[in-house]
Design a protein around this motif. Structure first.
Motif, PDB file in Angstrom:
ATOM      1  N   TRP A  52       0.846  -1.190   0.000  1.00 41.49           N
ATOM      2  CA  TRP A  52       0.000   0.000   0.000  1.00 41.49           C
ATOM      3  C   TRP A  52       0.885   1.244   0.000  1.00 41.49           C
ATOM      4  N   ARG A  53       0.434   2.273  -0.678  1.00 38.32           N
ATOM      5  CA  ARG A  53       1.118   3.566  -0.642  1.00 38.32           C
ATOM      6  C   ARG A  53       0.329   4.472   0.296  1.00 38.32           C
ATOM      7  N   PHE A  54       0.939   4.837   1.418  1.00 41.62           N
ATOM      8  CA  PHE A  54       0.278   5.650   2.429  1.00 41.62           C
ATOM      9  C   PHE A  54       0.691   7.120   2.293  1.00 41.62           C
ATOM     10  N   TYR A  55      -0.293   8.014   2.417  1.00 44.93           N
ATOM     11  CA  TYR A  55      -0.054   9.446   2.479  1.00 44.93           C
ATOM     12  C   TYR A  55      -0.639   9.943   3.800  1.00 44.93           C
ATOM     13  N   TYR A  56       0.045  10.899   4.426  1.00 41.80           N
ATOM     14  CA  TYR A  56      -0.473  11.470   5.660  1.00 41.80           C
ATOM     15  C   TYR A  56       0.199  12.805   5.915  1.00 41.80           C
ATOM     16  N   THR A  57      -0.437  13.614   6.757  1.00 43.88           N
ATOM     17  CA  THR A  57       0.102  14.929   7.074  1.00 43.88           C
ATOM     18  C   THR A  57       1.345  14.786   7.949  1.00 43.88           C
TER      19      THR A  57
END
Length: 568
Positions: free
Chosen positions: A488-493
């Motif tokens: 999975w490719r995770f994005y977060y602040t």
């Protein structure tokens, strides 16, 4: 040789074998080298014959192999050079975008879609919005005309309504004005009636007109003026939910709701009249004329005595948080389709469906348009998360060097008017996931990150091209565990997160008011744009996200919940 017959047979056989072997070797030597299946056998022939011809043949073949190998190395080197060159261009473009975005945020100006720096053309940033232009358009859609006419709501969106008509188009202009006068549906609603909660477009239309009377100084207009909840134990979700209850009271009592002090906007980022106001983040709940009139009446003792104006203290907590919702539109919640799943089963009915429907409508109205400050926050968040990918995508589709001086041409009409309403680019499909843990265990059953991932994997089995997740959480352990799922490719602040079971109030205090308000809002708004959403129904924040998605054209995307602790 012996005279016996067997001995003669053996000798003759031996001689025949010698002859055949000699013939075979002679033939092999005369034909020289040959290949089979790409493998050279010349080395084998040279081992048998040491003539100059065989040595020469081997040398020629060896040179050809070296030539091919060198050519292959040159191709690989060329490819690496091209990749390095592309990466350098991507880096330059990303840096230019970053500087423009930083300048925009600092000066509260627009982020230009195309900017010129020293005669240089900079390609459009597909993941960013022109915030000044967007707010300008939305402000016109949220205001009555000077003559009191309705806002220019039409069947068109974006800038198309500004397309200049010639004198020969007067008939078309007249028909368009007739449509406006008839009252088109609000432009902040995406999707059809079937893609939203029942009656969403009509309800949003009616709430706006209730909150924007044509004459706020009409003696018959009454007001409800209220601060947002400011007690330390109330999170952002609870503050919004409380205001949804006050909006319901205002509609039932035929009052215009006017919000006052908003503690979350009491920081240096919110400047001018938007300081300590909801308008720092979203458009005001009513017109400026009504706000001015209401604050005049607040100072009048007579207005309070006659009930022309009321405040939060005029109502009990039960009326605000659990009171009856407006019945102006019948019972549309009674035929809401089940799209929320818990433990593999769709929830067709629960005893708080009316409140779920109303909170969705109320929060959709309160968040109908983003302010320029919020728009800039979203630009920064998208750039930090997706900026490099966007730059790489632009460079790979750009056939001319972005550093070449060129005359910047005006955009084509279709870009200025028709495509103006397209949303900023995101990597899609995108799944948003809000993992609520920490002190929330005192209110609901908290489940581990693996349960959220399990639901994500289920979604991916149905939508095989899904591999990106926008991860929203206050817990650092969740961010750490996300690295255990490299598929999975995770994005977060990028924000400091909570360790252990520190209370949410303590954690937010450690971040400061501005950061603790801005980053949750970014996560909230990003969840609305995602294709799928996974959360915990027991969380007010998730509950509100679900409501906004169900009034924003996402009702058929469904909602996967990890628990069913309460139904509000």
């Amino acid at each position: 040789m012996g005279s016996s017959f067997p001995c003669k047979i053996c000798v003759v056989g031996f001689l025949c074998g010698v002859c055949l072997t000699s013939l075979f070797l002679a033939a092999l030597t005369s034909f020289g080298a040959f290949e089979l299946g790409g493998i050279s056998f010349s080395t084998f022939s040279s081992g048998i014959s040491t003539t100059d011809s065989s040595t020469s043949e081997y040398s020629v073949i060896g040179s050809d192999c070296n030539s091919k190998q060198n050519e292959k190395e040159r191709i690989i080197y060329s490819q690496k050079s091209a990749i390095i060159e592309i990466d350098e261009k991507v880096q330059r473009l990303y840096s230019v975008w970053s500087k423009s975005l930083s300048k925009s945020a600092n000066e509260e100006g627009q982020f230009p879609g195309i900017s010129r720096r020293g005669g240089t053309n900079v390609p459009n940033a597909p993941h960013l919005e022109n915030c000044t232009l967007r707010v300008e358009v939305n402000r016109r859609l949220d205001s009555r005309a000077e003559n009191g006419n309705l806002p220019p709501w039409t069947i068109w969106k974006g800038m198309l309504q500004n397309f200049p008509l010639t004198t020969d188009d007067q008939q078309r202009k007249f028909l368009r004005n007739q449509l406006i006068s008839a009252g088109a549906y609000p432009p902040w609603i995406a999707g059809s009636d079937e893609e939203n909660y029942p009656l969403t477009r009509k309800v949003q239309h009616d709430i706006w007109f209730h909150q924007h009377p044509s004459n706020c100084r009409d003696p018959s207009i009454r007001f409800l003026v209220a601060d947002w909840e400011r007690l330390p134990g109330f999170g952002m979700g609870a503050q919004i939910a409380g205001m949804c209850g006050l909006l319901a009271i205002a509609i039932k009592e035929k009052r215009v709701l006017v919000t006052n002090y908003y503690s979350r906007a009491d920081h240096d980022g919110c400047k001018g009249t938007s300081h300590s106001s909801w308008s720092c983040y979203f458009f005001p709940e009513t017109s400026q004329e009504c706000r001015e009139r209401a604050f005049e009446l607040v100072e009048s003792k007579e207005a309070w005595e006659k009930g022309i104006i009321t405040g939060k203290d005029n109502y009990t907590s039960k009326e605000i948080w659990a009171g009856r919702i407006p019945r102006l539109w019948g019972n549309p919640w009674s035929y809401m389709q089940p799209t929320t799943e818990i433990n593999g089963t769709l929830i067709a009915y629960h005893h708080k469906m009316d409140r779920r429907w109303w909170w969705a409508q109320a929060v959709r109205y309160l968040m109908r348009f983003q302010s320029e400050y919020t728009c800039n926050l979203m630009n920064i968040a998208r750039h930090e998360a997706f900026g490099w990918e966007a730059a790489k995508m632009v460079i790979s589709n750009t056939f001319s060097d972005m550093n070449e001086d060129a005359v910047e041409k005006d955009r084509y009409d279709v870009e200025k008017f028709v495509w103006s309403n397209h949303k900023p680019w995101l990597p899609q499909p995108l799944l948003s996931m809000h993992v609520r843990m920490g002190d929330k265990a005192s209110e609901m059953k908290v489940v581990g990150f693996q349960e959220y991932i399990h639901l994500a994997e289920r979604t991916r089995k149905r939508f095989l091209h899904l591999n990106t997740i926008w991860l929203s959480t206050e817990m650092q352990e969740v961010i750490d565990k996300s690295k255990l799922y490299p598929h999975w490719r995770f994005y977060y602040t990028n924000v400091t997160r909570q360790e252990g079971n520190t209370s949410m109030a303590t954690y937010e205090a450690s971040l400061g008011r501005e950061t603790s308000t801005n980053y949750p809002l970014v996560n909230f708004l990003m969840a609305l744009e995602a294709d799928f959403f996974i959360g915990a129904l027991g969380s007010t924040w998730c509950f509100l996200i679900d409501g906004m998605r169900n009034t924003g054209g996402r009702v058929m995307s469904g909602y996967l919940s990890v628990n069913k602790d309460r139904y509000w």
